[in-house]
Write a protein that holds these residues in place. Structure first.
Motif, PDB file in Angstrom:
ATOM      1  N   LEU A 107      -5.065 -23.529 -16.816  1.00  0.00           N
ATOM      2  CA  LEU A 107      -5.907 -23.458 -15.626  1.00  0.00           C
ATOM      3  C   LEU A 107      -5.390 -22.380 -14.688  1.00  0.00           C
ATOM      4  CD1 LEU A 107      -6.092 -27.262 -14.746  1.00  0.00           C
ATOM      5  CD2 LEU A 107      -7.897 -25.894 -15.782  1.00  0.00           C
ATOM      6  N   LEU A 108      -6.294 -21.711 -14.023  1.00  0.00           N
ATOM      7  CA  LEU A 108      -5.941 -20.839 -12.916  1.00  0.00           C
ATOM      8  C   LEU A 108      -5.813 -21.758 -11.713  1.00  0.00           C
ATOM      9  CD1 LEU A 108      -5.584 -18.057 -11.577  1.00  0.00           C
ATOM     10  CD2 LEU A 108      -8.067 -17.967 -11.346  1.00  0.00           C
ATOM     11  N   VAL A 109      -4.599 -21.913 -11.175  1.00  0.00           N
ATOM     12  CA  VAL A 109      -4.378 -22.902 -10.119  1.00  0.00           C
ATOM     13  C   VAL A 109      -4.265 -22.296  -8.729  1.00  0.00           C
ATOM     14  CG1 VAL A 109      -3.363 -24.626 -11.647  1.00  0.00           C
ATOM     15  CG2 VAL A 109      -1.882 -22.941 -10.560  1.00  0.00           C
ATOM     16  N   GLU A 110      -3.990 -20.978  -8.671  1.00  0.00           N
ATOM     17  CA  GLU A 110      -3.839 -20.369  -7.349  1.00  0.00           C
ATOM     18  C   GLU A 110      -3.974 -18.850  -7.462  1.00  0.00           C
ATOM     19  OE1 GLU A 110      -0.569 -20.218  -3.701  1.00  0.00           O
ATOM     20  OE2 GLU A 110      -0.130 -21.393  -5.481  1.00  0.00           O
ATOM     21  N   GLU A 111      -4.501 -18.256  -6.408  1.00  0.00           N
ATOM     22  CA  GLU A 111      -4.555 -16.802  -6.296  1.00  0.00           C
ATOM     23  C   GLU A 111      -3.930 -16.419  -4.960  1.00  0.00           C
ATOM     24  OE1 GLU A 111      -8.503 -15.606  -8.866  1.00  0.00           O
ATOM     25  OE2 GLU A 111      -8.745 -15.921  -6.708  1.00  0.00           O
ATOM     26  N   ARG A 112      -3.004 -15.448  -4.994  1.00  0.00           N
ATOM     27  CA  ARG A 112      -2.327 -14.994  -3.778  1.00  0.00           C
ATOM     28  C   ARG A 112      -2.421 -13.479  -3.678  1.00  0.00           C
ATOM     29  NH1 ARG A 112       3.517 -17.784  -4.802  1.00  0.00           N
ATOM     30  NH2 ARG A 112       2.795 -19.912  -5.086  1.00  0.00           N
ATOM     31  N   ALA A 113      -2.753 -12.990  -2.490  1.00  0.00           N
ATOM     32  CA  ALA A 113      -2.750 -11.546  -2.252  1.00  0.00           C
ATOM     33  C   ALA A 113      -1.331 -11.124  -1.901  1.00  0.00           C
ATOM     34  CB  ALA A 113      -3.700 -11.196  -1.119  1.00  0.00           C
ATOM     35  N   LYS A 114      -0.823 -10.123  -2.636  1.00  0.00           N
ATOM     36  CA  LYS A 114       0.534  -9.633  -2.379  1.00  0.00           C
ATOM     37  C   LYS A 114       0.530  -8.117  -2.528  1.00  0.00           C
ATOM     38  CE  LYS A 114       5.307 -10.079  -3.921  1.00  0.00           C
ATOM     39  NZ  LYS A 114       6.216 -10.706  -4.885  1.00  0.00           N
ATOM     40  N   SER A 115       0.801  -7.435  -1.430  1.00  0.00           N
ATOM     41  CA  SER A 115       0.831  -5.968  -1.405  1.00  0.00           C
ATOM     42  C   SER A 115      -0.455  -5.368  -1.973  1.00  0.00           C
ATOM     43  CB  SER A 115       2.047  -5.449  -2.177  1.00  0.00           C
ATOM     44  OG  SER A 115       3.234  -5.972  -1.653  1.00  0.00           O
ATOM     45  N   GLY A 116      -1.577  -5.944  -1.595  1.00  0.00           N
ATOM     46  CA  GLY A 116      -2.860  -5.419  -2.039  1.00  0.00           C
ATOM     47  C   GLY A 116      -3.249  -5.793  -3.458  1.00  0.00           C
ATOM     48  N   ILE A 117      -2.427  -6.616  -4.114  1.00  0.00           N
ATOM     49  CA  ILE A 117      -2.709  -7.054  -5.485  1.00  0.00           C
ATOM     50  C   ILE A 117      -2.954  -8.556  -5.474  1.00  0.00           C
ATOM     51  CG2 ILE A 117      -1.762  -7.285  -7.818  1.00  0.00           C
ATOM     52  CD1 ILE A 117      -0.079  -4.794  -7.249  1.00  0.00           C
ATOM     53  N   LEU A 118      -3.936  -8.996  -6.222  1.00  0.00           N
ATOM     54  CA  LEU A 118      -4.233 -10.421  -6.320  1.00  0.00           C
ATOM     55  C   LEU A 118      -3.432 -11.015  -7.477  1.00  0.00           C
ATOM     56  CD1 LEU A 118      -5.961 -12.657  -5.043  1.00  0.00           C
ATOM     57  CD2 LEU A 118      -7.698 -12.152  -6.774  1.00  0.00           C
ATOM     58  N   GLU A 119      -2.442 -11.846  -7.150  1.00  0.00           N
ATOM     59  CA  GLU A 119      -1.642 -12.517  -8.178  1.00  0.00           C
ATOM     60  C   GLU A 119      -2.308 -13.824  -8.561  1.00  0.00           C
ATOM     61  OE1 GLU A 119       2.939 -11.202  -7.416  1.00  0.00           O
ATOM     62  OE2 GLU A 119       2.212 -12.935  -6.290  1.00  0.00           O
ATOM     63  N   LYS A 120      -2.429 -14.054  -9.868  1.00  0.00           N
ATOM     64  CA  LYS A 120      -3.054 -15.274 -10.376  1.00  0.00           C
ATOM     65  C   LYS A 120      -1.984 -16.150 -11.009  1.00  0.00           C
ATOM     66  CE  LYS A 120      -7.476 -13.049 -11.192  1.00  0.00           C
ATOM     67  NZ  LYS A 120      -8.557 -12.776 -12.148  1.00  0.00           N
ATOM     68  N   TYR A 121      -1.945 -17.408 -10.593  1.00  0.00           N
ATOM     69  CA  TYR A 121      -0.957 -18.365 -11.088  1.00  0.00           C
ATOM     70  C   TYR A 121      -1.639 -19.359 -12.023  1.00  0.00           C
ATOM     71  CZ  TYR A 121       2.407 -16.584  -7.751  1.00  0.00           C
ATOM     72  OH  TYR A 121       3.270 -15.771  -7.057  1.00  0.00           O
ATOM     73  N   TYR A 122      -1.014 -19.561 -13.178  1.00  0.00           N
ATOM     74  CA  TYR A 122      -1.577 -20.417 -14.225  1.00  0.00           C
ATOM     75  C   TYR A 122      -0.661 -21.607 -14.495  1.00  0.00           C
ATOM     76  CZ  TYR A 122      -4.606 -16.435 -15.128  1.00  0.00           C
ATOM     77  OH  TYR A 122      -5.509 -15.408 -14.990  1.00  0.00           O
ATOM     78  N   ARG A 123      -1.266 -22.661 -15.054  1.00  0.00           N
ATOM     79  CA  ARG A 123      -0.540 -23.871 -15.431  1.00  0.00           C
ATOM     80  C   ARG A 123      -1.233 -24.479 -16.647  1.00  0.00           C
ATOM     81  NH1 ARG A 123       4.369 -26.248 -13.993  1.00  0.00           N
ATOM     82  NH2 ARG A 123       4.205 -28.465 -14.204  1.00  0.00           N
TER      83      ARG A 123
END
Length: 196
Positions: free
Chosen positions: A63-79
């Motif tokens: 699952l994609l559980v979270e998206e975070r903007a970091k330095s103009g890049i969207l980081e996608k966190y999976y579990r």
């Protein structure tokens, strides 16, 4: 996260029928991570991890559980969607279908376990590999005995999961695989002693 996920579609089976995807899924059972974090943890190229992660996501195993903007890049966190995975009713009928499914999962799991062991040996001093516990047994089993062994394996897996949930030390892996032999070694019968 669910405790168990039932594999019922060919797409889910195909997604798991690759050792790299086994390793990614195993990592995501324990961690919430980005593609880059998984690549670093597994020592694999990010592009390869991205491909396999996308396959697992498409099959509904992560699952994609979270998206975070970091330095103009969207980081996608999976579990991972669950702590454990097993074949469902769709693969219970017909020896050909179940056999192919079990073969694909078994070979993929064995390859992933071999890769993990090679990395552990390459990165560890001999003392750090303690305990390395292994056993190999061969013998004849009735269908009833096979069912009892499957139940033992399930109980061992549940106990391992309970220990992992309360662990305060380093990570370990436990791989259990019961499979029929194509031909019994000469002289082997139901009374044959285990080899190990």
């Amino acid at each position: 996260m669910d405790h168990e996920f039932i594999l019922n579609t060919p797409e889910q089976l195909q997604a798991l029928a690759h050792p790299t995807r086994h390793r990614i899924l195993h990592y995501l059972v324990e961690h919430t991570a980005t593609n880059q974090q998984i690549a670093i943890a597994l020592g694999a190229p990010p592009a390869r991890v991205h491909f396999h992660l996308r396959e697992l996501w498409s099959a509904g195993l992560v699952l994609l559980v979270e998206e975070r903007a970091k330095s103009g890049i969207l980081e996608k966190y999976y579990r991972a969607v669950a702590q454990s995975f097993r074949l469902g009713e769709a693969f219970q009928f017909g020896p050909g279908v179940r056999g192919q499914a079990t073969d694909a999962l078994g070979l993929s799991l064995l390859s992933a376990a071999e890769h993990d062991l090679q990395r552990a040996v390459a990165r560890s001093a001999p003392a750090e590999l303690h305990p390395l516990i292994s056993a190999h047994f061969q013998g004849s089993l009735s269908p009833e005995a096979v069912e009892r062994v499957q139940q033992w394996v399930a109980r061992i897996g549940q106990e391992f999961d309970r220990e992992v949930a309360t662990a305060q030390a380093g990570p370990f892996t436990l791989t259990l695989l019961l499979h029929p032999l194509p031909d019994a070694p000469e002289g082997m019968n139901g009374d044959a002693p285990p080899l190990g």
